[in-house]
Design a protein around this motif. Sequence first.
Motif, PDB file in Angstrom:
ATOM      1  N   ALA A   1       0.819  -1.216   0.000  1.00  0.00           N
ATOM      2  CA  ALA A   1       0.000   0.000   0.000  1.00  0.00           C
ATOM      3  C   ALA A   1       0.850   1.263   0.000  1.00  0.00           C
ATOM      4  O   ALA A   1       0.434   2.309  -0.502  1.00  0.00           O
ATOM      5  CB  ALA A   1      -0.924  -0.005   1.212  1.00  0.00           C
ATOM      6  N   THR A   2       2.047   1.167   0.585  1.00  0.00           N
ATOM      7  CA  THR A   2       2.932   2.329   0.678  1.00  0.00           C
ATOM      8  C   THR A   2       4.348   1.908   0.292  1.00  0.00           C
ATOM      9  O   THR A   2       4.790   0.822   0.682  1.00  0.00           O
ATOM     10  CB  THR A   2       2.951   2.868   2.125  1.00  0.00           C
ATOM     11  OG1 THR A   2       1.599   3.118   2.529  1.00  0.00           O
ATOM     12  CG2 THR A   2       3.732   4.155   2.246  1.00  0.00           C
ATOM     13  N   VAL A   3       5.017   2.740  -0.472  1.00  0.00           N
ATOM     14  CA  VAL A   3       6.416   2.457  -0.809  1.00  0.00           C
ATOM     15  C   VAL A   3       7.246   3.726  -0.663  1.00  0.00           C
ATOM     16  O   VAL A   3       6.736   4.841  -0.771  1.00  0.00           O
ATOM     17  CB  VAL A   3       6.591   1.932  -2.265  1.00  0.00           C
ATOM     18  CG1 VAL A   3       6.065   0.523  -2.417  1.00  0.00           C
ATOM     19  CG2 VAL A   3       5.967   2.873  -3.286  1.00  0.00           C
ATOM     20  N   ARG A   4       8.539   3.506  -0.396  1.00  0.00           N
ATOM     21  CA  ARG A   4       9.475   4.624  -0.370  1.00  0.00           C
ATOM     22  C   ARG A   4      10.369   4.484  -1.603  1.00  0.00           C
ATOM     23  O   ARG A   4      10.882   3.403  -1.882  1.00  0.00           O
ATOM     24  CB  ARG A   4      10.286   4.571   0.928  1.00  0.00           C
ATOM     25  CG  ARG A   4      11.097   5.801   1.153  1.00  0.00           C
ATOM     26  CD  ARG A   4      11.473   6.028   2.628  1.00  0.00           C
ATOM     27  NE  ARG A   4      12.106   7.328   2.734  1.00  0.00           N
ATOM     28  CZ  ARG A   4      11.439   8.476   2.851  1.00  0.00           C
ATOM     29  NH1 ARG A   4      10.134   8.465   2.961  1.00  0.00           N
ATOM     30  NH2 ARG A   4      12.078   9.629   2.906  1.00  0.00           N
ATOM     31  N   VAL A   5      10.537   5.578  -2.322  1.00  0.00           N
ATOM     32  CA  VAL A   5      11.262   5.540  -3.596  1.00  0.00           C
ATOM     33  C   VAL A   5      12.402   6.554  -3.578  1.00  0.00           C
ATOM     34  O   VAL A   5      12.228   7.684  -3.122  1.00  0.00           O
ATOM     35  CB  VAL A   5      10.303   5.878  -4.771  1.00  0.00           C
ATOM     36  CG1 VAL A   5      11.045   5.868  -6.106  1.00  0.00           C
ATOM     37  CG2 VAL A   5       9.130   4.896  -4.818  1.00  0.00           C
TER      38      VAL A   5
ATOM     39  N   ALA B   1       5.145   7.140  -1.190  1.00  0.00           N
ATOM     40  CA  ALA B   1       3.902   7.137  -1.958  1.00  0.00           C
ATOM     41  C   ALA B   1       2.901   6.204  -1.313  1.00  0.00           C
ATOM     42  O   ALA B   1       3.248   5.124  -0.849  1.00  0.00           O
ATOM     43  CB  ALA B   1       4.179   6.676  -3.392  1.00  0.00           C
ATOM     44  N   SER B   2       1.647   6.646  -1.288  1.00  0.00           N
ATOM     45  CA  SER B   2       0.569   5.767  -0.849  1.00  0.00           C
ATOM     46  C   SER B   2      -0.605   5.981  -1.800  1.00  0.00           C
ATOM     47  O   SER B   2      -0.546   6.831  -2.689  1.00  0.00           O
ATOM     48  CB  SER B   2       0.178   6.065   0.603  1.00  0.00           C
ATOM     49  OG  SER B   2      -0.207   7.421   0.713  1.00  0.00           O
TER      50      SER B   2
ATOM     51  N   VAL C   1       3.583   4.203  -9.115  1.00  0.00           N
ATOM     52  CA  VAL C   1       5.055   4.206  -9.146  1.00  0.00           C
ATOM     53  C   VAL C   1       5.590   2.763  -9.177  1.00  0.00           C
ATOM     54  O   VAL C   1       6.593   2.481  -9.846  1.00  0.00           O
ATOM     55  CB  VAL C   1       5.645   5.053  -7.987  1.00  0.00           C
ATOM     56  CG1 VAL C   1       5.577   4.343  -6.648  1.00  0.00           C
ATOM     57  CG2 VAL C   1       7.083   5.463  -8.297  1.00  0.00           C
ATOM     58  N   GLN C   2       4.892   1.838  -8.514  1.00  0.00           N
ATOM     59  CA  GLN C   2       5.332   0.427  -8.563  1.00  0.00           C
ATOM     60  C   GLN C   2       5.116  -0.151  -9.959  1.00  0.00           C
ATOM     61  O   GLN C   2       5.955  -0.896 -10.480  1.00  0.00           O
ATOM     62  CB  GLN C   2       4.572  -0.400  -7.532  1.00  0.00           C
ATOM     63  CG  GLN C   2       4.965  -0.052  -6.097  1.00  0.00           C
ATOM     64  CD  GLN C   2       4.121  -0.818  -5.086  1.00  0.00           C
ATOM     65  OE1 GLN C   2       4.389  -1.970  -4.784  1.00  0.00           O
ATOM     66  NE2 GLN C   2       3.081  -0.176  -4.564  1.00  0.00           N
ATOM     67  N   HIS C   3       3.995   0.198 -10.581  1.00  0.00           N
ATOM     68  CA  HIS C   3       3.696  -0.266 -11.939  1.00  0.00           C
ATOM     69  C   HIS C   3       4.766   0.243 -12.920  1.00  0.00           C
ATOM     70  O   HIS C   3       5.265  -0.515 -13.749  1.00  0.00           O
ATOM     71  CB  HIS C   3       2.296   0.249 -12.315  1.00  0.00           C
ATOM     72  CG  HIS C   3       1.848  -0.070 -13.712  1.00  0.00           C
ATOM     73  ND1 HIS C   3       0.739  -0.856 -13.975  1.00  0.00           N
ATOM     74  CD2 HIS C   3       2.328   0.321 -14.922  1.00  0.00           C
ATOM     75  CE1 HIS C   3       0.587  -0.953 -15.300  1.00  0.00           C
ATOM     76  NE2 HIS C   3       1.520  -0.242 -15.888  1.00  0.00           N
TER      77      HIS C   3
END
Length: 182
Positions: free
Chosen positions: A110-114, A128-129, A136-138
């Motif tokens: 559900a949440t990532v740090r980039v 990002a959430s 962003v993951q896609h």
Amino acid sequence: MTLVPIRIVPDPVLRAKAAPIAKIDRVAESLLDDMLQTMYDAPGIGLAAPQIGVSLRAIVMDLGIREDRAGAEVWQMINPEIIGRSDEESAYEEGCLSIPGVAAEVIRPATVRVRYLARNGKTEEMEASGLLATCVQHEIDHLNGVLYIDHISKLKRDVLLRKMKKLLAEKADDTPEREHNL
Ligand code: NI
């Protein structure tokens, strides 16, 4: 800025691991400009360089497109990498400009740090959430030759790809809503 045709599966460039961008020069800047223009024209909320046939690690996103607020939240990321993921997951109906006309629910953190290189050359980090996390993951998946259909069952994938081929053959305009075009 140039509008570039979007590559469609099974184009091999979509399955290649994209190379890092060594420095942000005029070439890299014009790549970002072309990607933005092509994304807005599609329209989609995100685009990765391999989708316009360039196997380099760059992505652009603009979630503002959903609400006719293009330009309100533009992201341009060079060499982005995910450095943290939440255990919590979320589901979103994803589509892809390279797999036109179809969409499927995908479950991701559900949440990532980039961490990424911004257009001005600075190393930045963002958390990002929500839809931004999905997007962003896609897009980063695209840089690794991974498509959203790799995250669903083979059965569902085969059904989607058959449907896509049928739509393309009929030249049917059945594109999912723009917020599903990642
Ligand atoms: Ni995509």
